[in-house]
Structures are given as C-alpha cells and as structure tokens.
Enzyme design. Structure first.
Site, PDB file in Angstrom:
ATOM      1  N   ALA A  69       0.706  -1.086  -0.062  1.00 49.72           N
ATOM      2  CA  ALA A  69       0.025  -0.218  -0.145  1.00 49.72           C
ATOM      3  C   ALA A  69       1.126   1.326  -0.232  1.00 49.72           C
ATOM      4  O   ALA A  69       2.282   1.262   0.733  1.00 49.72           O
ATOM      5  CB  ALA A  69      -1.306  -0.656   1.062  1.00 49.72           C
ATOM      6  N   GLY A 114       0.571  -5.257   1.130  1.00 52.17           N
ATOM      7  CA  GLY A 114      -0.470  -5.638   0.168  1.00 52.17           C
ATOM      8  C   GLY A 114      -0.393  -5.941  -0.999  1.00 52.17           C
ATOM      9  O   GLY A 114      -1.381  -5.954  -1.601  1.00 52.17           O
ATOM     10  N   GLU A 137       4.030  -5.112   7.566  1.00 54.69           N
ATOM     11  CA  GLU A 137       3.284  -4.175   7.937  1.00 54.69           C
ATOM     12  C   GLU A 137       4.111  -3.655   9.514  1.00 54.69           C
ATOM     13  O   GLU A 137       3.527  -2.623   9.513  1.00 54.69           O
ATOM     14  CB  GLU A 137       1.570  -4.800   7.929  1.00 54.69           C
TER      15      GLU A 137
HETATM   16  N1  CO8 Z   1       4.629   3.324  -0.925  1.00 52.62           N
HETATM   17  C1  CO8 Z   1       4.165   4.817  -1.458  1.00 52.62           C
HETATM   18  N2  CO8 Z   1       6.052   4.350  -2.292  1.00 52.62           N
HETATM   19  C2  CO8 Z   1       6.572   3.275  -2.787  1.00 52.62           C
HETATM   20  C3  CO8 Z   1       6.219   2.151  -1.533  1.00 52.62           C
HETATM   21  C4  CO8 Z   1       5.199   2.320  -1.136  1.00 52.62           C
HETATM   22  N3  CO8 Z   1       4.755   0.844  -0.397  1.00 52.62           N
HETATM   23  N4  CO8 Z   1       7.238   0.943  -1.779  1.00 52.62           N
HETATM   24  C5  CO8 Z   1       8.055   1.973  -2.276  1.00 52.62           C
HETATM   25  N5  CO8 Z   1       8.139   3.229  -2.493  1.00 52.62           N
HETATM   26  C6  CO8 Z   1       8.335   4.726  -4.088  1.00 52.62           C
HETATM   27  C7  CO8 Z   1      10.178   4.565  -2.774  1.00 52.62           C
HETATM   28  O1  CO8 Z   1       9.525   5.804  -1.946  1.00 52.62           O
HETATM   29  C8  CO8 Z   1      10.579   5.336  -4.427  1.00 52.62           C
HETATM   30  O2  CO8 Z   1       9.800   6.279  -4.327  1.00 52.62           O
HETATM   31  P1  CO8 Z   1      11.251   7.837  -4.497  1.00 52.62           P
HETATM   32  O3  CO8 Z   1      12.061   7.700  -5.743  1.00 52.62           O
HETATM   33  O4  CO8 Z   1      10.164   8.922  -4.864  1.00 52.62           O
HETATM   34  O5  CO8 Z   1      11.632   8.148  -3.024  1.00 52.62           O
HETATM   35  C9  CO8 Z   1      10.043   4.310  -5.115  1.00 52.62           C
HETATM   36  O6  CO8 Z   1       9.340   3.703  -4.518  1.00 52.62           O
HETATM   37  C10 CO8 Z   1      11.740   3.008  -5.193  1.00 52.62           C
HETATM   38  O7  CO8 Z   1      11.602   2.739  -3.670  1.00 52.62           O
HETATM   39  P2  CO8 Z   1      12.891   2.658  -3.116  1.00 52.62           P
HETATM   40  O8  CO8 Z   1      13.927   3.710  -3.263  1.00 52.62           O
HETATM   41  O9  CO8 Z   1      12.750   2.645  -2.130  1.00 52.62           O
HETATM   42  O10 CO8 Z   1      14.066   1.209  -3.698  1.00 52.62           O
HETATM   43  P3  CO8 Z   1      14.521  -0.078  -2.991  1.00 52.62           P
HETATM   44  O11 CO8 Z   1      15.062  -0.500  -4.360  1.00 52.62           O
HETATM   45  O12 CO8 Z   1      16.020   0.936  -2.476  1.00 52.62           O
HETATM   46  O13 CO8 Z   1      14.022  -0.443  -2.028  1.00 52.62           O
HETATM   47  C11 CO8 Z   1      12.007  -2.194  -1.723  1.00 52.62           C
HETATM   48  C12 CO8 Z   1      12.850  -1.796  -2.739  1.00 52.62           C
HETATM   49  C13 CO8 Z   1      12.497  -2.506  -0.051  1.00 52.62           C
HETATM   50  C14 CO8 Z   1      10.396  -2.485  -2.077  1.00 52.62           C
HETATM   51  C15 CO8 Z   1      11.150  -0.126  -0.426  1.00 52.62           C
HETATM   52  O14 CO8 Z   1      10.985   0.468  -1.663  1.00 52.62           O
HETATM   53  C16 CO8 Z   1      10.886  -0.808   0.687  1.00 52.62           C
HETATM   54  O15 CO8 Z   1      10.953  -1.154   1.452  1.00 52.62           O
HETATM   55  N6  CO8 Z   1       8.919  -0.275  -0.323  1.00 52.62           N
HETATM   56  C17 CO8 Z   1       8.138   0.106   1.058  1.00 52.62           C
HETATM   57  C18 CO8 Z   1       7.783  -1.905   1.087  1.00 52.62           C
HETATM   58  C19 CO8 Z   1       6.973  -2.086   2.243  1.00 52.62           C
HETATM   59  O16 CO8 Z   1       7.079  -1.506   3.944  1.00 52.62           O
HETATM   60  N7  CO8 Z   1       5.402  -2.365   2.654  1.00 52.62           N
HETATM   61  C20 CO8 Z   1       4.402  -2.239   3.023  1.00 52.62           C
HETATM   62  C21 CO8 Z   1       3.272  -1.274   2.446  1.00 52.62           C
HETATM   63  S1  CO8 Z   1       2.148  -0.727   4.195  1.00 52.62           S
HETATM   64  C22 CO8 Z   1       0.755  -2.364   3.786  1.00 52.62           C
HETATM   65  O17 CO8 Z   1       1.083  -2.242   2.607  1.00 52.62           O
HETATM   66  C23 CO8 Z   1      -0.113  -2.462   4.376  1.00 52.62           C
HETATM   67  C24 CO8 Z   1      -1.158  -2.819   3.248  1.00 52.62           C
HETATM   68  C25 CO8 Z   1      -2.344  -2.994   3.896  1.00 52.62           C
HETATM   69  C26 CO8 Z   1      -3.416  -1.743   4.160  1.00 52.62           C
HETATM   70  C27 CO8 Z   1      -4.468  -1.849   4.580  1.00 52.62           C
HETATM   71  C28 CO8 Z   1      -5.251  -0.682   4.723  1.00 52.62           C
HETATM   72  C29 CO8 Z   1      -5.468   0.554   5.902  1.00 52.62           C
END
Ligand code: CO8
Length: 259
Positions: A69, A114, A137
């Site tokens: 998400a 998500g 999460e």
């Molecule tokens: N949300 C928003 N932006 C994201 C997300 C995300 N989940 N994942 C990546 N991005 C963005 C980064 O911010 C970055 O943007 P920018 O270039 O503008 O800074 C771009 O994508 C590229 O990402 P990274 O530079 O971080 O890429 P890396 O190769 O360094 O890392 C990862 C890749 C390991 C996947 C890293 O991006 C990461 O850890 N992402 C988040 C993963 C995460 O925690 N996901 C779970 C989110 S919570 C969730 O899904 C809850 C679901 C249930 C919701 C219920 C409703 C309320």
C-alpha cells in the site's frame, strides 16, 4: 474494457487471456487510492466481459509486482479511516478471489504488504527468480489489512503465517515456493509462464473450471462437501460433460462449448 485507466494497463489476447498490469513503476507499483479505485472498476469490467476467459495480474517494470500500500497515504490514516480503507481493499481483493475465471498473479519482483495480499487474492501465483514476498506491516506499526492475516494462514498454516507476519521478513521465491505461498518459480518471464499455464487450463471444460473454483472456495466453510456434490451433479447435466466423456470413449480430443 474500453475504459482507460491512469494507473493500470489492460490488454486481452486472442485466446481471451487478459493481462492487468499495475502501472506505477516509479513507486514500485504501490497501491494508492487511485490504483484501488481503478482496480475495482477494472475487475467489474472484466467480470462483465464474456470475452475474458482468464486473468493475469502483474506489475510494471522489472523490479516490483507491487511494493505494498502507498505508505505516504497510509501515514495520515486514523482509526476510523484506517478501518474504512482496510475494508475497502478487502472487498476489492475479495472480488478478485470470487472471479469465476482463473486468475494468476505473475509475481515479477517485490510483492510486499498489500502487494503480497493482492497476489494471495489471485487463485495461483507464479514467481520470477527475483521475486521477494512478505508482509512487513509490523515494521510500520501496522498489521496486514487487505486480507493478509487470513489468506496467508490459509496458504501456509498458522505457525508460518505468524512467523512471517510477526517478523515482517521478506522471503525469496524459493522459500515462498517451499512453504506453498507460490505455485511455481520460473527463470523466464512470470507473465509468459502464467499465460502458458492458463492456456493449459483453458483447454479443459470451461464449466468444470468454474465449478472447481466455486467448490474449492467452500473448503473449510462447513458445507464444502455438500457444495462439491451439488457442483459435481450440476456438471453431469452439461454439454461439456457429454463432450468430455464422449471424446475419451471415441479416442479423440474434446471440443468443449462451455455449456
Ligand atoms: N509506498 C509508497 N512508495 C513506495 C513504496 C510504498 N509501499 N514502496 C516503494 N516506494 C517508492 C519509494 O518511496 C521510492 O520513491 P522515490 O523515488 O520517490 O523516493 C520508489 O518507490 C523506489 O523505491 P526505493 O527507492 O525504496 O527502492 P529500493 O530498491 O531501494 O527498495 C523496497 C525497494 C525494499 C521494496 C523498498 O521500496 C521498500 O521497503 N518499500 C516499502 C515496502 C513496504 O513496507 N510495504 C508494505 C507497505 S504497508 C502495506 O502494504 C499495508 C497493506 C494493508 C493496508 C490496509 C489499509 C489501511
């Protein structure tokens, strides 16, 4: 299907396999509200389109299926909006699971939070070798909210699900395969492999595939055996059943009409 989307790509091939791509590659296809809204509308249009026989869901780019998400949007939720958004996502993912055409997630990279929950709402999952799946999460002070606590438990059992959810760790494709979170790993394109599996499924009796999806969905519901018998009986009245058994007895390939 003619509708155009800003965050999704939809294409259908000549065999009726529709590919739905979450298309926000600069944000690793993170699910913001717009993606969810468009996904909801796209699933409705797929459901209504009789030309679509099967669905592949994937993410744009080579790095991610869906990295979760959108954390920026999540950060402003409060208890009321949090529950509402969780329920909304659950309903959309349930709609995907409830489709009566086969749905495969082509997991072509990160499927986190998500994203992993979206993959689990599909009927099958095929992962590329670089796939990484997980429910991180808790690292954000949250739990999965798009059905992940329920579907992961169904797929891998309670102990493994709790391990994954409480550690929040990512698993690579091989471990995801070992625990049953993905059906297959491919060294080739996950989309191509998904389409190839769907082509094999589409050669079978179409009504039987539909009833198989409906019957398996009832597993553990308390009336699974009753539903199986009813759906089995229903198939015995179809032209596909006559054709399938007739073709076997006449030593020829069946030509199913889907009726
Ligand atoms: N949300 C928003 N932006 C994201 C997300 C995300 N989940 N994942 C990546 N991005 C963005 C980064 O911010 C970055 O943007 P920018 O270039 O503008 O800074 C771009 O994508 C590229 O990402 P990274 O530079 O971080 O890429 P890396 O190769 O360094 O890392 C990862 C890749 C390991 C996947 C890293 O991006 C990461 O850890 N992402 C988040 C993963 C995460 O925690 N996901 C779970 C989110 S919570 C969730 O899904 C809850 C679901 C249930 C919701 C219920 C409703 C309320």
């Amino acid at each position: 299907m003619d509708q155009s989307y800003e965050t999704l790509l939809l294409e259908i091939d000549e065999s009726g396999i529709c590919t739905l791509t979450i298309n926000r590659p600069d944000k690793l296809n993170a699910l913001n509200n717009q993606v969810l809204e468009e996904l909801d509308a796209a699933v409705d249009s797929i459901k209504e389109n009789c030309k679509v026989k099967a669905l592949v869901i994937t993410g744009a780019g080579e790095k991610a299926f869906v990295a979760g998400a959108d954390i920026k949007e999540l950060s402003s939720l409060d208890p009321v909006t949090g529950e509402k958004v969780s329920k909304k996502g659950q309903d959309i993912f349930q709609k995907i699971e409830d489709l009566t055409i086969p749905v495969i997630a082509a997991v072509n990279g990160y499927a986190l939070g998500g994203g992993c929950e979206l993959a689990m709402a599909c009927h099958l999952r095929i992962a590329s070798e670089n796939a990484a799946l997980g429910l991180p999460e808790v690292s954000l002070g949250l739990i999965p909210g798009y059905g992940g606590t329920q579907r992961l438990t169904q797929l891998v059992g309670r102990a493994k699900a709790l391990e994954f959810i409480m550690t929040g760790r990512q698993v690579k494709a091989d471990e995801a395969f070992e625990v049953g979170l993905v059906n297959q790993i491919t060294e080739h394109s996950a989309i191509d492999e998904a389409k190839s599996m769907l082509s094999k499924i589409l050669k079978q009796g179409p009504v039987a595939i539909k009833n198989a999806l409906l019957a398996v969905k009832e597993a553990g519901s308390g009336n699974g055996y009753e539903s199986e018998a009813r759906l089995f009986g229903e198939l015995c009245g179809t032209a596909d059943f006559k054709e399938g058994t007739g073709a076997f007895l006449e030593k020829r390939k069946p030509n199913f009409s889907g009726k």
